[in-house]
Each structure stands twice: as C-alpha cells, then as structure tokens.
Design a protein around this motif. Sequence first.
Motif, PDB file in Angstrom:
ATOM      1  N   VAL A 250       1.028  -1.171   0.092  1.00 57.03           N
ATOM      2  CA  VAL A 250       0.063   0.050   0.039  1.00 57.03           C
ATOM      3  C   VAL A 250       0.872   1.282   0.074  1.00 57.03           C
ATOM      4  O   VAL A 250       0.583   2.117  -0.793  1.00 57.03           O
ATOM      5  CB  VAL A 250      -0.907  -0.036   1.386  1.00 57.03           C
ATOM      6  CG1 VAL A 250      -1.862   1.289   1.258  1.00 57.03           C
ATOM      7  CG2 VAL A 250      -1.786  -1.199   1.112  1.00 57.03           C
ATOM      8  N   ALA A 251       1.820   1.426   0.823  1.00 56.65           N
ATOM      9  CA  ALA A 251       2.714   2.226   1.053  1.00 56.65           C
ATOM     10  C   ALA A 251       3.584   2.666  -0.486  1.00 56.65           C
ATOM     11  O   ALA A 251       3.748   3.844  -0.886  1.00 56.65           O
ATOM     12  CB  ALA A 251       3.642   2.386   2.170  1.00 56.65           C
ATOM     13  N   ASP A 252       4.126   1.613  -0.753  1.00 54.63           N
ATOM     14  CA  ASP A 252       4.950   1.724  -2.204  1.00 54.63           C
ATOM     15  C   ASP A 252       4.044   2.165  -3.410  1.00 54.63           C
ATOM     16  O   ASP A 252       4.499   2.828  -4.313  1.00 54.63           O
ATOM     17  CB  ASP A 252       5.358   0.333  -2.702  1.00 54.63           C
ATOM     18  CG  ASP A 252       6.443  -0.084  -1.730  1.00 54.63           C
ATOM     19  OD1 ASP A 252       6.970   0.600  -0.941  1.00 54.63           O
ATOM     20  OD2 ASP A 252       7.084  -1.412  -1.966  1.00 54.63           O
ATOM     21  N   LEU A 253       2.838   1.870  -3.468  1.00 55.55           N
ATOM     22  CA  LEU A 253       1.730   2.648  -4.159  1.00 55.55           C
ATOM     23  C   LEU A 253       1.688   3.925  -4.099  1.00 55.55           C
ATOM     24  O   LEU A 253       0.912   4.586  -5.100  1.00 55.55           O
ATOM     25  CB  LEU A 253       0.481   1.804  -4.322  1.00 55.55           C
ATOM     26  CG  LEU A 253       0.453   0.352  -4.861  1.00 55.55           C
ATOM     27  CD1 LEU A 253      -0.743  -0.404  -4.602  1.00 55.55           C
ATOM     28  CD2 LEU A 253       0.877   0.310  -6.231  1.00 55.55           C
ATOM     29  N   GLY A 254       2.192   4.622  -3.046  1.00 56.47           N
ATOM     30  CA  GLY A 254       1.971   5.907  -3.034  1.00 56.47           C
ATOM     31  C   GLY A 254       0.507   6.441  -2.389  1.00 56.47           C
ATOM     32  O   GLY A 254       0.095   7.770  -2.391  1.00 56.47           O
ATOM     33  N   PHE A 255      -0.022   5.341  -1.873  1.00 52.55           N
ATOM     34  CA  PHE A 255      -1.402   5.696  -0.992  1.00 52.55           C
ATOM     35  C   PHE A 255      -1.264   6.714   0.089  1.00 52.55           C
ATOM     36  O   PHE A 255      -0.521   6.885   0.804  1.00 52.55           O
ATOM     37  CB  PHE A 255      -1.781   4.504  -0.309  1.00 52.55           C
ATOM     38  CG  PHE A 255      -3.418   4.228   0.360  1.00 52.55           C
ATOM     39  CD1 PHE A 255      -4.327   4.751  -0.717  1.00 52.55           C
ATOM     40  CD2 PHE A 255      -3.498   4.609   1.473  1.00 52.55           C
ATOM     41  CE1 PHE A 255      -5.681   4.673  -0.100  1.00 52.55           C
ATOM     42  CE2 PHE A 255      -4.687   4.727   2.182  1.00 52.55           C
ATOM     43  CZ  PHE A 255      -5.776   4.826   1.553  1.00 52.55           C
ATOM     44  N   LYS A 256      -2.251   7.741  -0.198  1.00 50.88           N
ATOM     45  CA  LYS A 256      -2.147   8.902   0.872  1.00 50.88           C
ATOM     46  C   LYS A 256      -3.408   8.902   1.847  1.00 50.88           C
ATOM     47  O   LYS A 256      -3.476   9.952   2.593  1.00 50.88           O
ATOM     48  CB  LYS A 256      -2.484  10.227   0.050  1.00 50.88           C
ATOM     49  CG  LYS A 256      -1.320  10.433  -1.235  1.00 50.88           C
ATOM     50  CD  LYS A 256       0.114  10.521  -0.575  1.00 50.88           C
ATOM     51  CE  LYS A 256       1.290  10.533  -1.438  1.00 50.88           C
ATOM     52  NZ  LYS A 256       2.672  10.580  -1.007  1.00 50.88           N
ATOM     53  N   GLY A 257      -4.314   7.929   1.716  1.00 48.47           N
ATOM     54  CA  GLY A 257      -5.399   7.908   2.585  1.00 48.47           C
ATOM     55  C   GLY A 257      -4.938   7.257   3.829  1.00 48.47           C
ATOM     56  O   GLY A 257      -3.633   7.421   4.126  1.00 48.47           O
ATOM     57  N   TYR A 258      -5.798   6.717   4.564  1.00 50.62           N
ATOM     58  CA  TYR A 258      -5.402   6.267   6.044  1.00 50.62           C
ATOM     59  C   TYR A 258      -5.750   4.544   5.907  1.00 50.62           C
ATOM     60  O   TYR A 258      -6.350   4.187   5.303  1.00 50.62           O
ATOM     61  CB  TYR A 258      -6.563   6.746   7.076  1.00 50.62           C
ATOM     62  CG  TYR A 258      -6.590   8.353   7.342  1.00 50.62           C
ATOM     63  CD1 TYR A 258      -5.349   8.781   8.435  1.00 50.62           C
ATOM     64  CD2 TYR A 258      -6.964   9.124   6.372  1.00 50.62           C
ATOM     65  CE1 TYR A 258      -5.245  10.350   8.457  1.00 50.62           C
ATOM     66  CE2 TYR A 258      -6.658  10.520   6.612  1.00 50.62           C
ATOM     67  CZ  TYR A 258      -5.868  11.006   7.630  1.00 50.62           C
ATOM     68  OH  TYR A 258      -5.552  12.359   7.744  1.00 50.62           O
ATOM     69  N   PHE A 259      -5.056   4.194   6.866  1.00 53.72           N
ATOM     70  CA  PHE A 259      -4.903   2.737   7.070  1.00 53.72           C
ATOM     71  C   PHE A 259      -5.128   2.199   8.409  1.00 53.72           C
ATOM     72  O   PHE A 259      -4.193   2.531   9.439  1.00 53.72           O
ATOM     73  CB  PHE A 259      -3.180   2.394   6.633  1.00 53.72           C
ATOM     74  CG  PHE A 259      -3.054   0.759   6.629  1.00 53.72           C
ATOM     75  CD1 PHE A 259      -3.137   0.221   5.373  1.00 53.72           C
ATOM     76  CD2 PHE A 259      -2.526   0.083   7.602  1.00 53.72           C
ATOM     77  CE1 PHE A 259      -2.886  -1.162   5.110  1.00 53.72           C
ATOM     78  CE2 PHE A 259      -2.176  -1.250   7.465  1.00 53.72           C
ATOM     79  CZ  PHE A 259      -2.348  -1.970   6.218  1.00 53.72           C
ATOM     80  N   ALA A 260      -6.238   2.098   8.683  1.00 55.91           N
ATOM     81  CA  ALA A 260      -6.888   1.786   9.892  1.00 55.91           C
ATOM     82  C   ALA A 260      -7.066   0.610  10.579  1.00 55.91           C
ATOM     83  O   ALA A 260      -7.352  -0.457   9.849  1.00 55.91           O
ATOM     84  CB  ALA A 260      -8.311   2.545   9.967  1.00 55.91           C
ATOM     85  N   HIS A 261      -6.534   0.213  11.727  1.00 60.33           N
ATOM     86  CA  HIS A 261      -6.500  -0.936  12.710  1.00 60.33           C
ATOM     87  C   HIS A 261      -8.067  -1.164  13.225  1.00 60.33           C
ATOM     88  O   HIS A 261      -8.536  -0.323  13.864  1.00 60.33           O
ATOM     89  CB  HIS A 261      -5.559  -1.102  13.750  1.00 60.33           C
ATOM     90  CG  HIS A 261      -4.256  -0.919  13.083  1.00 60.33           C
ATOM     91  ND1 HIS A 261      -3.479  -1.804  12.263  1.00 60.33           N
ATOM     92  CD2 HIS A 261      -3.155   0.093  13.027  1.00 60.33           C
ATOM     93  CE1 HIS A 261      -2.179  -1.358  11.950  1.00 60.33           C
ATOM     94  NE2 HIS A 261      -2.052  -0.354  12.540  1.00 60.33           N
ATOM     95  N   GLU A 262      -8.512  -2.450  12.801  1.00 62.33           N
ATOM     96  CA  GLU A 262      -9.924  -2.674  13.214  1.00 62.33           C
ATOM     97  C   GLU A 262      -9.945  -4.124  13.395  1.00 62.33           C
ATOM     98  O   GLU A 262     -10.449  -4.915  12.746  1.00 62.33           O
ATOM     99  CB  GLU A 262     -10.804  -2.514  12.080  1.00 62.33           C
ATOM    100  CG  GLU A 262     -12.553  -2.367  12.495  1.00 62.33           C
ATOM    101  CD  GLU A 262     -13.417  -2.368  11.365  1.00 62.33           C
ATOM    102  OE1 GLU A 262     -14.460  -1.879  11.504  1.00 62.33           O
ATOM    103  OE2 GLU A 262     -13.071  -2.884  10.278  1.00 62.33           O
ATOM    104  N   PHE A 263      -9.654  -4.544  14.622  1.00 66.16           N
ATOM    105  CA  PHE A 263      -9.422  -5.921  15.113  1.00 66.16           C
ATOM    106  C   PHE A 263      -9.734  -5.738  16.750  1.00 66.16           C
ATOM    107  O   PHE A 263      -9.597  -4.661  17.191  1.00 66.16           O
ATOM    108  CB  PHE A 263      -7.945  -6.394  14.874  1.00 66.16           C
ATOM    109  CG  PHE A 263      -6.799  -5.859  15.554  1.00 66.16           C
ATOM    110  CD1 PHE A 263      -6.559  -6.156  16.955  1.00 66.16           C
ATOM    111  CD2 PHE A 263      -6.253  -4.782  14.913  1.00 66.16           C
ATOM    112  CE1 PHE A 263      -5.491  -5.637  17.504  1.00 66.16           C
ATOM    113  CE2 PHE A 263      -5.125  -4.085  15.815  1.00 66.16           C
ATOM    114  CZ  PHE A 263      -4.832  -4.565  16.932  1.00 66.16           C
TER     115      PHE A 263
END
Length: 282
Positions: A250-263
């Motif tokens: 996800v980071a390598d693709l240049g994603f600029k949004g949020y990566f949220a932990h939901e566990f």
Amino acid sequence: MITRRTIIGSSLAAFAATGLPGPLLAAPSAGRLKQSVSRWCYQKIPLDQLCAAAAKMGLQGIDLLEPADYETPRKYGMRCTMGYAAAPMTIPNGLNRRENHDAIEQAFRVGIPQAAKAGVPNVIAFSGNRKGMSDEEGAANAVIGLNRVKKIAEDNDVTICIELLNSKRDHADYMADHTAWGVKVCKEVNSPRVKLLYDIYHMQIMEGDLIATIRENIQWLGHFHTGGVPGRHNLDGTQEVDWHAVAKCVADLGFKGYFAHEFMPVGDPLTALAQAVKTCTV
C-alpha cells in the motif's frame, strides 16, 4: 457474532487511567502510512485515553466516530479519519435499494458538511444486503444513489467510502462482498469523492489475492481496514496474512489515505495495538 455494535470485553489491567504502559511511550512513528485505529474495538477505554495512547504510537487519527465525538481527536493532534454521516444507512439497508435513497441523501446533506467542518476526510457507506436482489440490479441502484450525493461530497472535499465486507462469516447476504462489485460501482459513478473502503480482513476471507488486487485497483481504494484472519484478532503470528508485506504494498503505491486498525485485541488492548502499528510501519 462479533460486530461493531456487539463488543467483547478485554482486560485493561495493564492500563492505568493516569498514564500509559511504559513500552508505549517509546513506540515508533507509523512510517509512510497514515495509520489510525477504529474506536469500536476499544470501547472500554475512554475516548480521550485512547486518543492519548494512539498519538504516542504515531497514529494520525481515530476511525468510525459519531459526529458528537469528531472534535475529541483534535485535542491530541489527530483527526477522525472516518465518520458516520448517514444514520439511515446500515449494513443490511443501504445503497442497493432505491427506496433508501431519499433518506440517505437527506442525511448526507447534513452529515457531509458537518464532517467537512470537523476536518473528517471520509464518511462510511454500505451496499446493503441482497434480500433476493441480483448483484447487477443492486450495483445499478447503488450508482443511482451515489450519483444523487456525489456532488455534496465533491463540494465539501469529503470522500464517501463504500465498505467491502465478507458475507461468508460475519455479514451474511451483504452485497458488496467482492472487490469487483465495488470497483464496478465506483467506475460508473466516476467521482474522485466516491471510493471503496477495502477491508483487508473481509477481503482475505472472501477472495484472498490481496496484494495483486490492491495493486490493480488502488485508484478506487480510499481507505483500508485491518483485522487478523482468522478471528479478527491481533496482527501477529497466529494470523494468515503477512501484514508487513500488505502495508508495504500500500505504501509503495503512494497511497495517501488512511490505514486503520480494526481488530478485536487479545490480551492487553493497547499493547496489541502498538504491535500492530509496529508491524505495519514501513
């Protein structure tokens, strides 16, 4: 069944109201990804204490807050990263039925500007359950509904994120249970403010092939959720997903949004969260 509305308890013996456990004070930054955490998984921790702990871990926000709580993360240098802005829309009753569209539009006309005012970049949306409807009809109806509200989102710089959920274990009959369905809808709506909430936990259960799917569809993905498979627990060695590899993708693709932990954390919840942050720091 574990859902956002039925939360299992977990021990907070190691968490003192007057401070954080020692290891969390030295937690690393969250690297290239803007990581956040879903509120509903930590209901027994007061929101202010969760925000304080999350900020020390390098997280940038709190996910899935109601409007009344939008301002709380801002006190800790964070934001609400995904808000609830359309109360009439629920997991079983969503965009795939045209009779729901009036109420959804009315709610978004209030809720999206409210989110924008509080600096909330995303609001959640759901397809709804099939209830005998074909996926093709449901997708067409969802496009109609989203076309009614996309300008509200565009005018307020807020992204409507349709969540992909599994229908195999947690949300029987849910329509948006495959990436292809959601991508089809987003392509037809064709708005920079209508995207998918790609829940990695749910999509691992339904289709796997995570990294390739993310790479092929990144332009349609506006937000990510984590959760260990099986069981939706800690992102650790008991789980079948290589979380560090997925985060790196996800980071390598240049994603600029949020990566949220939901566990749902096992053991001390903040220790589990800190470990997840570390695992996904790339």
